[in-house]
Design an enzyme around this catalytic site. Structure first.
Site, PDB file in Angstrom:
ATOM      1  N   HIS A  62       0.455 -12.120   1.679  1.00 49.16           N
ATOM      2  CA  HIS A  62      -0.354 -11.253   0.846  1.00 49.16           C
ATOM      3  C   HIS A  62      -0.588 -11.869  -0.541  1.00 49.16           C
ATOM      4  O   HIS A  62       0.358 -12.312  -1.195  1.00 49.16           O
ATOM      5  CB  HIS A  62       0.335  -9.902   0.688  1.00 49.16           C
ATOM      6  CG  HIS A  62      -0.585  -8.798   0.293  1.00 49.16           C
ATOM      7  ND1 HIS A  62      -0.179  -7.484   0.228  1.00 49.16           N
ATOM      8  CD2 HIS A  62      -1.896  -8.787  -0.048  1.00 49.16           C
ATOM      9  CE1 HIS A  62      -1.193  -6.719  -0.138  1.00 49.16           C
ATOM     10  NE2 HIS A  62      -2.239  -7.503  -0.306  1.00 49.16           N
ATOM     11  N   TYR A  68       0.848  -1.195   0.000  1.00 48.58           N
ATOM     12  CA  TYR A  68       0.000   0.000   0.000  1.00 48.58           C
ATOM     13  C   TYR A  68       0.886   1.248   0.000  1.00 48.58           C
ATOM     14  O   TYR A  68       1.358   1.698   1.047  1.00 48.58           O
ATOM     15  CB  TYR A  68      -0.923   0.012   1.217  1.00 48.58           C
ATOM     16  CG  TYR A  68      -1.873  -1.168   1.304  1.00 48.58           C
ATOM     17  CD1 TYR A  68      -2.185  -1.935   0.191  1.00 48.58           C
ATOM     18  CD2 TYR A  68      -2.456  -1.523   2.514  1.00 48.58           C
ATOM     19  CE1 TYR A  68      -3.047  -3.016   0.277  1.00 48.58           C
ATOM     20  CE2 TYR A  68      -3.323  -2.593   2.619  1.00 48.58           C
ATOM     21  CZ  TYR A  68      -3.609  -3.345   1.495  1.00 48.58           C
ATOM     22  OH  TYR A  68      -4.461  -4.414   1.589  1.00 48.58           O
TER      23      TYR A  68
END
Length: 302
Positions: free
Chosen positions: A117, A56
């Site tokens: 992830h 992010y």
């Protein structure tokens, strides 16, 4: 604010969690000063679960969250991040480097939950022989407390639950008003296994907020629009009339421990927090939603 226990971890978590993607400027620029005030208001208002990832904003989300949690707030937060970063491998060394970098950016000695992830981006063999052993080493060193896995692929999540080596799973856009396929097999399996469940993207990557993400392919946007038309009975306000029912649909599901919501401002945060009051859809509304698109994923076969 409502609270629950995250599977068998023993962690007491707010049912509404703060997602870190908007904090890292993933969708649009977010003012750093406003973001810090928003995180403070979230924690002071009872949100104690914050989820982020090195991807992010290439660490920007982690850095901003770490900065905002200084001064004593870190100890009151269940902090979750992920591995690996966008340009890192899922091998043993890459996983270690990813987590160590995250700890520095988050300005903390440990994270409560470390998730692999988008696990679909690597092989099962790599996860079990490289990524997971690295995380287990870090857990033995006290740098992480619990281990999870994240992906939109439901079959993969079921496969990893079956190993009995993961404490938590995170899926996204698979338990929402226009695709609730997670309820059929994934949620019952997670519950039976004592695995914590985090639900992301309850607005369907912006589809249910009338603001679809730019990267969504046209066939998916078109199919979503067709399904959304059938949900007119839930649309009470305009132009974002499905945001509240979408949030309440997830927040009121007992099999989901944390519903993640992204916010880049205090105004959005306050709106989201107001929905965590224990009130879900009306029983008849919920029944109609479940009858629509039963077993029909919005996304192509994975």
């Amino acid at each position: 604010m409502e609270y629950t226990t995250l599977g068998n971890t023993g962690l007491r978590v707010s049912k509404l969690g703060l997602g870190g993607a908007p904090i890292g400027n993933v969708f649009r620029p977010a003012d750093e000063t406003e973001v810090e005030k928003m995180i403070h208001e979230a924690v002071d208002g009872g949100i104690n679960f914050i989820d982020t990832a090195p991807r992010y904003g290439n660490g920007e989300s982690e850095r901003r969250i770490g900065k905002a949690l200084r001064g004593g707030r870190r100890s009151g937060v269940v902090l979750a991040t992920k591995a690996v970063g966008a340009d890192e491998a899922f091998d043993y060394a890459g996983t270690i480097r990813s987590v160590e970098r995250s700890l520095k950016l988050l300005d903390t000695d440990w994270v409560d939950l470390l998730q692999i992830h988008d696990v679909e981006q690597t092989s099962y063999e790599t996860v079990m022989n490289e990524t997971l052993p690295a995380l287990e080493k870090l857990r033995a060193e006290g740098k992480i407390r619990f281990i999870g896995v994240s992906t939109r692929n439901l079959k993969l999540l079921q496969t990893y639950i079956a190993t009995n080596r993961f404490d938590c799973i995170q899926s996204y856009a698979r338990y929402m008003l226009i695709d609730h396929t997670a309820k059929d097999e994934l949620l019952p399996l997670a519950s039976a296994s004592g695995v914590g469940v985090i639900n992301g993207s309850v607005l369907g990557l912006g589809l249910l907020a009338d603001m679809p993400a730019a990267f969504l392919r046209e066939p998916i946007v078109a199919e979503a629009a067709r399904r959304i038309e059938k949900l007119a009975f839930l649309r009470h306000t305009a132009p974002y009339g499905l945001v509240e029912p979408a949030m309440r649909f997830s927040l009121s599901e007992p099999g989901i421990h944390v519903t993640l919501t992204g916010a880049g401002s205090r105004e959005v945060l306050r709106s989201n927090m107001a929905m965590c009051d224990g009130r879900g859809l009306e029983p008849e509304e919920r029944r109609r939603v479940f009858e629509l698109f039963q077993g029909q994923s919005l996304f192509p076969a994975e």
